[in-house]
Design an enzyme around this catalytic site. Structure first.
Site, PDB file in Angstrom:
ATOM      1  N   GLY A 156      11.120 -19.225  -9.737  1.00  0.00           N
ATOM      2  CA  GLY A 156       9.746 -19.460  -9.289  1.00  0.00           C
ATOM      3  C   GLY A 156       9.149 -20.606 -10.064  1.00  0.00           C
ATOM      4  N   VAL A 198      17.740 -23.104  -4.729  1.00  0.00           N
ATOM      5  CA  VAL A 198      17.542 -22.034  -3.735  1.00  0.00           C
ATOM      6  C   VAL A 198      16.887 -22.523  -2.447  1.00  0.00           C
ATOM      7  CG1 VAL A 198      17.487 -20.071  -5.345  1.00  0.00           C
ATOM      8  CG2 VAL A 198      15.347 -21.297  -4.811  1.00  0.00           C
ATOM      9  N   ILE A 212      12.203 -15.751 -18.646  1.00  0.00           N
ATOM     10  CA  ILE A 212      12.341 -14.408 -18.076  1.00  0.00           C
ATOM     11  C   ILE A 212      13.698 -14.238 -17.393  1.00  0.00           C
ATOM     12  CG2 ILE A 212      11.404 -12.847 -16.319  1.00  0.00           C
ATOM     13  CD1 ILE A 212       8.600 -13.923 -17.020  1.00  0.00           C
ATOM     14  N   ASN A 223      -6.051 -16.775  -8.570  1.00  0.00           N
ATOM     15  CA  ASN A 223      -6.317 -17.495  -9.804  1.00  0.00           C
ATOM     16  C   ASN A 223      -6.821 -18.885  -9.487  1.00  0.00           C
ATOM     17  OD1 ASN A 223      -6.507 -17.842 -12.530  1.00  0.00           O
ATOM     18  ND2 ASN A 223      -4.309 -18.045 -12.896  1.00  0.00           N
ATOM     19  N   TYR A 251       0.407 -20.878  -5.589  1.00  0.00           N
ATOM     20  CA  TYR A 251       1.167 -19.850  -6.313  1.00  0.00           C
ATOM     21  C   TYR A 251       0.726 -18.446  -5.899  1.00  0.00           C
ATOM     22  CZ  TYR A 251       3.329 -17.635 -10.430  1.00  0.00           C
ATOM     23  OH  TYR A 251       4.087 -16.854 -11.267  1.00  0.00           O
ATOM     24  N   LYS A 305       2.910 -15.495  -4.174  1.00  0.00           N
ATOM     25  CA  LYS A 305       3.144 -14.227  -4.870  1.00  0.00           C
ATOM     26  C   LYS A 305       2.503 -13.049  -4.128  1.00  0.00           C
ATOM     27  CE  LYS A 305       5.633 -15.831  -8.314  1.00  0.00           C
ATOM     28  NZ  LYS A 305       7.082 -15.497  -8.402  1.00  0.00           N
TER      29      LYS A 305
END
Lengths: 475, 475
Positions: free
Chosen positions: A316, A289, A246, A373, A379, A383
């Site tokens: 990510g 990062v 992405i 999830n 995660y 998010k």
């Protein structure tokens, strides 16, 4: 990264077979290619309104700018004369069932619902869509325009405007064949800011975005875009996690749209990073990062370009385990990369004034951040935190003062090396569980980010837009 | 209304078969029975906190009131001494893996996250749940407590508090075996108002409610409940659509909890209506909620009882067709019954002051109102409108002044005559697509409504709570 089921289901034999056993045949989605000669929308637009809609004037202006072929629906309200004078109208839409032209190619239905002030007036939705929806071409577009419920003055009006969501999401599930439906809430005074959004949502750029609710607020002066084939011309963007998937697509699309891109990824991916940067005539900035000096290095890189216009926090990671089986390192790592690092970087860039006025911060959330999830507590927390970051920073006085917006995309099932590793059966099921019956492409996420990043997207801040083909999964 | 798959999967042979082919075995959910001798929670509660949580004092008070057996987790914060003095604590929780008692029956995990002020502190969630989640008994409860993000003062705090949603929803998908996970945001000053919510969420009353976010706001004085086995004693409730299914169950549960129930349904269902009213020692009021004189008749019925404390807008209908095939009558009918009639009735009751102070308005939305549904544009619009009605009226000065709250339940797949008519295969698939792997029962909706209706539920207004077993489906 190839969807073999989709290829099969669209082959001559496969198409018959999946039809026989009742499986869906995923439509081939149209996607955007910048082309000076091609119109943004290939087909007519039917325009309708509940009463004399407040947003029609602004809509007509944009449709004239994109040279759209517009048909009017329903009893002629006042605006039709004006639109005709602007050379916009070619006629009235008459449904084939009532003697209208058979096979007329309708590419978009745009309905201004801003004048619906109470529930009994919602019947205007029925009148418009009942007549028109059958004529919608494949990969067609539905846009319902309204007023943000939270800004309406009476409970009845809030109720009716909020009800539009039920229409949009149901239509998204009914229209199929690659068509999308969206709800755009335009605040009073923000009418001048709708061009970038209409261009995005009407065009193939939004191929895999459906059933979303977008809010356009504020009365900031819209930033003029000289050339809509290069809306980011002269701008500088910093994108993290660009070595593949992405991130690579985001960097490519921003460069295609005219931006110079500072490409960030971890030092271990330096070769791929350099290749991406070279291809795009961008700048490679290898760094982790989460490193202590990362924010300052990014500030320095931004300042070396005289400041940046856009930052995309795409970097990510996932480290999936159930919470009972998850070591603390995996928790810390995911929260740090996906959330805390972004907070530190934003704060450093803002403190150094390294993001220019009318700048854009774009974050990447996830359906997991919305719905949670199994095996992804770390995660999903990171998010969901991104959504909180977008909500909170979008109303911060510092950003508002400088005209800086912050938004997030929330991807669903996107075809990447990561999802390619999922077993075939589960992958196929995941692909089918959305209104497009297929996974999205990295470019679908990138196009959505480019829309947020557009200098004309003033007033679009605090939005979280899913790029998921209207996945069934949610909260 | 019987789930044959569930019966089969829980039989001796069936259990082995579904295990072999990898199908889920739906757990048998515990449900509430009022019993003066039984404790509300059958097993121990492990209590944890990030730092010295601000909500612990209030939580400890409620846990003492329900005579819970509480174990402390982690390093001893200040509140443990106080709790011990209140006779609450029996010891520390030590995970079996670190030498703790094997097979200790942990029925609930309660974690106060209110002191989490930034993303790096979210690791406290990992510490608590990593240790404890394996010990959670079947039909166990997880409650995470936080501060409403919108009321936090810094972006970092908003981000971290918003991130709790990702934890809650992921945990809901991990813990299985009939366990539920919820997030309760308690505003500053509202600490005294959490009792009804903790009692609901910790007990089997909330059997089919999972992964929900509840907000408790305001600093209104909590209304004392003398007897928690009869929290509605002395109150009058008006419920629409009670002749069968969910409505009959709502009337029953409110009567069980002590309320006198005015039972409304259409005149065509007068026989069933009379039967329900007779059984509950209530009042039958046959009328069509969409009739022009319905609001005034309901006002008169309320005034005849000296005003009502609770109104439940349960009457609702479906008339499914795709928008292209839907006649306007079907649109109008559904919008009128499910939305417009409720607006008119609320307005009339409020204008006549027929809803008493500290009154409760409870509405019924739907997952279709949240996610939209194919063939349900009319229904989804009406149910999305209900959410708008709840949002808007909850902040109306009129309601606030009188201490009247308004909330909605949003049922998912509930076993009724209506869903029983769905073909077996689709019905079974729909039942399995949630964290409980089964449909809910009408009583699950009714218990949730009874929680909203409770006089102690002061400060719970504007909430939309799904009763869906954490259905996958959402927006």
């Amino acid at each position: 990264m190839t969807d073999k089921y989709m290829q099969f289901a669209n082959s001559t034999l496969g198409s018959k077979l999946v039809g026989l056993v009742g499986l869906p045949r995923p439509p081939v989605l149209e996607r955007y290619r910048p082309d000076v000669k091609a119109p943004l929308i290939k087909g007519s637009i039917v325009l309708g309104s509940a009463g004399n809609g407040r947003l029609l004037e602004a809509v007509v202006g944009v449709l004239a700018a994109i040279k759209a072929n517009v048909l009017a629906h329903g009893e002629a309200p006042d605006w039709i004369g004006a639109a005709n004078q602007a050379g916009l109208m070619t006629g009235r839409f008459v449904p084939p069932a009532r003697g209208g032209k058979q096979g007329e190619r309708i590419k978009a239905l745009v309905f201004d619902a801003s004048r619906i002030n109470e529930s009994s007036q919602l019947v205007a939705l029925h009148r418009f869509f009942h007549d028109t929806v059958r004529s919608l071409d494949r990969c067609g577009r539905v846009i319902i325009l309204g007023r943000p419920p939270e800004s309406c003055s009476t409970p009845r009006q809030i109720t009716a405007q909020r009800a539009l969501e039920g229409m949009t999401r149901s239509l998204g599930k009914e229209i199929r064949r690659g068509c999308t439906a969206q709800l755009v809430y335009v605040a009073e005074g923000a009418e001048g800011n709708i061009e970038s959004t209409l261009r995005f949502l009407l065009s193939p750029r939004s191929a895999y975005v459906s059933a979303q609710v977008v809010r356009i607020a504020g009365n900031a002066t819209p930033f003029p875009v000289a050339d809509w084939l290069q809306p980011l011309a002269g701008q500088t963007a910093l994108v993290t996690g660009v070595s593949r998937g992405i991130g690579a697509s985001i960097a490519e699309v921003l460069a295609r749209d005219g931006a110079k891109v500072i490409c960030v990824d971890v030092p271990q991916a330096e070769a791929e990073l350099a290749a991406v940067a070279r291809k795009l005539d961008g700048i490679a900035l290898p760094l982790d990062v989460t490193a202590a000096d990362a924010p300052q290095k990014m500030v320095a890189a931004a300042q070396a370009q005289g400041g940046i216009d856009i930052i995309v926090h795409n970097a990510g990671i996932t480290r999936d385990k159930t919470i009972a089986n998850m070591k603390q390192e995996l928790w810390d790592l995911v929260i740090n990369v996906n959330l805390s690092a972004q907070e530190r970087i934003n704060d450093a860039l803002l403190a150094a004034e390294a993001i220019k006025r009318n700048g854009r911060i774009v974050c990447v959330s996830s359906i997991s951040g919305i719905a949670g999830n199994l095996g992804q507590t770390n995660y999903a927390v990171s998010k969901a935190g991104v959504i909180g970051m977008v909500n909170s920073m979008s109303v911060s006085p510092l950003l508002r003062e400088r005209g800086i917006t912050i938004n997030a995309v929330a991807p669903g099932f996107i075809e990447t090396q990561m999802t390619d590793a999922i077993p075939f059966t589960i992958r196929t099921a995941a692909r089918l569980m959305n209104s497009m019956n297929q996974g999205g492409q990295p470019i679908d996420v990138a196009e959505t980010i480019a829309w947020f990043a557009c200098p004309a997207s003033t007033g679009i801040s605090g939005n979280v837009v899913r790029v998921c083909g209207q996945s069934l999964i949610g909260a």
